[in-house]
Design a protein around this motif. Structure first.
Motif, PDB file in Angstrom:
ATOM      1  N   LYS A  51       0.878  -1.136  -0.153  1.00 13.07           N
ATOM      2  CA  LYS A  51       0.069  -0.005   0.092  1.00 13.07           C
ATOM      3  C   LYS A  51       0.794   1.244  -0.070  1.00 13.07           C
ATOM      4  O   LYS A  51       0.468   2.332  -0.658  1.00 13.07           O
ATOM      5  CB  LYS A  51      -0.840  -0.026   1.443  1.00 13.07           C
ATOM      6  CG  LYS A  51      -1.816   1.191   1.260  1.00 13.07           C
ATOM      7  CD  LYS A  51      -3.097   1.065   2.256  1.00 13.07           C
ATOM      8  CE  LYS A  51      -2.402   1.382   3.853  1.00 13.07           C
ATOM      9  NZ  LYS A  51      -3.425   1.297   4.889  1.00 13.07           N
ATOM     10  N   LEU A  52       2.039   1.182   0.860  1.00  7.94           N
ATOM     11  CA  LEU A  52       2.680   2.330   0.796  1.00  7.94           C
ATOM     12  C   LEU A  52       3.360   2.528  -0.618  1.00  7.94           C
ATOM     13  O   LEU A  52       3.636   3.711  -0.896  1.00  7.94           O
ATOM     14  CB  LEU A  52       4.022   2.234   1.812  1.00  7.94           C
ATOM     15  CG  LEU A  52       3.366   2.172   3.499  1.00  7.94           C
ATOM     16  CD1 LEU A  52       4.617   2.243   4.391  1.00  7.94           C
ATOM     17  CD2 LEU A  52       2.741   3.686   3.725  1.00  7.94           C
ATOM     18  N   LYS A  53       3.863   1.262  -1.005  1.00  7.34           N
ATOM     19  CA  LYS A  53       4.522   1.588  -2.269  1.00  7.34           C
ATOM     20  C   LYS A  53       3.870   2.134  -3.547  1.00  7.34           C
ATOM     21  O   LYS A  53       4.208   2.927  -4.147  1.00  7.34           O
ATOM     22  CB  LYS A  53       5.167   0.169  -2.738  1.00  7.34           C
ATOM     23  CG  LYS A  53       6.256  -0.244  -2.053  1.00  7.34           C
ATOM     24  CD  LYS A  53       6.623  -1.775  -2.332  1.00  7.34           C
ATOM     25  CE  LYS A  53       7.862  -2.414  -1.463  1.00  7.34           C
ATOM     26  NZ  LYS A  53       8.052  -3.670  -1.953  1.00  7.34           N
ATOM     27  N   GLY A  54       2.295   1.923  -3.284  1.00  9.08           N
ATOM     28  CA  GLY A  54       1.381   2.588  -4.252  1.00  9.08           C
ATOM     29  C   GLY A  54       1.254   3.822  -3.969  1.00  9.08           C
ATOM     30  O   GLY A  54       0.947   4.599  -5.005  1.00  9.08           O
ATOM     31  N   GLN A  55       1.594   4.365  -2.818  1.00 11.46           N
ATOM     32  CA  GLN A  55       1.791   5.830  -2.747  1.00 11.46           C
ATOM     33  C   GLN A  55       2.794   6.453  -2.891  1.00 11.46           C
ATOM     34  O   GLN A  55       3.101   7.821  -2.924  1.00 11.46           O
ATOM     35  CB  GLN A  55       1.352   6.024  -1.127  1.00 11.46           C
ATOM     36  CG  GLN A  55      -0.120   5.693  -0.913  1.00 11.46           C
ATOM     37  CD  GLN A  55      -0.255   5.352   0.713  1.00 11.46           C
ATOM     38  OE1 GLN A  55       0.496   5.946   1.545  1.00 11.46           O
ATOM     39  NE2 GLN A  55      -1.447   4.976   1.198  1.00 11.46           N
ATOM     40  N   GLY A  56       3.765   5.789  -3.687  1.00 13.74           N
ATOM     41  CA  GLY A  56       5.083   6.327  -3.998  1.00 13.74           C
ATOM     42  C   GLY A  56       6.083   6.192  -3.136  1.00 13.74           C
ATOM     43  O   GLY A  56       7.467   6.829  -3.760  1.00 13.74           O
ATOM     44  N   TYR A  57       6.036   5.751  -1.993  1.00 11.97           N
ATOM     45  CA  TYR A  57       7.035   5.253  -1.050  1.00 11.97           C
ATOM     46  C   TYR A  57       8.106   4.135  -1.626  1.00 11.97           C
ATOM     47  O   TYR A  57       7.442   3.210  -1.979  1.00 11.97           O
ATOM     48  CB  TYR A  57       6.777   4.879   0.282  1.00 11.97           C
ATOM     49  CG  TYR A  57       6.225   5.950   0.982  1.00 11.97           C
ATOM     50  CD1 TYR A  57       6.956   6.639   1.905  1.00 11.97           C
ATOM     51  CD2 TYR A  57       4.727   6.219   0.959  1.00 11.97           C
ATOM     52  CE1 TYR A  57       6.371   7.806   2.667  1.00 11.97           C
ATOM     53  CE2 TYR A  57       4.216   7.179   1.803  1.00 11.97           C
ATOM     54  CZ  TYR A  57       4.918   8.004   2.544  1.00 11.97           C
ATOM     55  OH  TYR A  57       4.359   9.056   3.025  1.00 11.97           O
ATOM     56  N   ASP A  88      10.349   8.942   0.309  1.00  9.96           N
ATOM     57  CA  ASP A  88       8.911   9.308   0.024  1.00  9.96           C
ATOM     58  C   ASP A  88       8.632   9.693  -1.428  1.00  9.96           C
ATOM     59  O   ASP A  88       9.477   9.580  -2.206  1.00  9.96           O
ATOM     60  CB  ASP A  88       8.304  10.416   0.914  1.00  9.96           C
ATOM     61  CG  ASP A  88       9.126  11.868   0.382  1.00  9.96           C
ATOM     62  OD1 ASP A  88       9.979  11.984  -0.318  1.00  9.96           O
ATOM     63  OD2 ASP A  88       8.780  12.778   1.546  1.00  9.96           O
ATOM     64  N   LYS A  89       7.484  10.063  -2.030  1.00 13.72           N
ATOM     65  CA  LYS A  89       7.138   9.982  -3.377  1.00 13.72           C
ATOM     66  C   LYS A  89       8.135  11.290  -3.983  1.00 13.72           C
ATOM     67  O   LYS A  89       8.188  11.249  -5.101  1.00 13.72           O
ATOM     68  CB  LYS A  89       5.688  10.310  -3.529  1.00 13.72           C
ATOM     69  CG  LYS A  89       5.311  11.757  -2.792  1.00 13.72           C
ATOM     70  CD  LYS A  89       3.733  11.761  -3.316  1.00 13.72           C
ATOM     71  CE  LYS A  89       3.101  12.950  -2.757  1.00 13.72           C
ATOM     72  NZ  LYS A  89       3.267  13.820  -1.670  1.00 13.72           N
TER      73      LYS A  89
END
Length: 88
Positions: A39-45, A64-65
């Motif tokens: 989920k975090l990777k999907g937010q650009g992390y 972070d993104k």
């Protein structure tokens, strides 16, 4: 007197380095570690390191993104960021 000072520094030092307490919830209520990371990777992390802390947090090291280096402690139940440090 010196022994007392040294002893107090030894006892206090680990407490100063300890991270936050994120939850007291049972582990069965926590989000799945792999799904949470995805989920975090999907937010650009970008996650370089992931661990569960003594304070019952999901802690990530990475970027972070905006490509800033971060260290973030998350509540493993809600996913909410409890403490965020931006390193640069």
């Amino acid at each position: 007197m010196r022994k007392l000072l040294l002893l107090s520094l030894i006892v206090i030092s680990p407490m100063a380095l300890a991270g936050p307490q994120c939850t007291t919830a049972e582990r069965s209520q926590w989000q799945d570690e792999k799904a949470f990371q995805e989920k975090l990777k999907g937010q650009g992390y970008e996650i370089s390191k992931f661990k569960v802390t003594d304070g019952n947090c999901y802690e990530i090291y990475g970027f972070d993104k905006d490509k800033r280096k971060v260290e973030i402690y998350h509540d493993p139940v809600s996913g909410k960021a409890i403490k965020t440090e931006i390193k640069g």
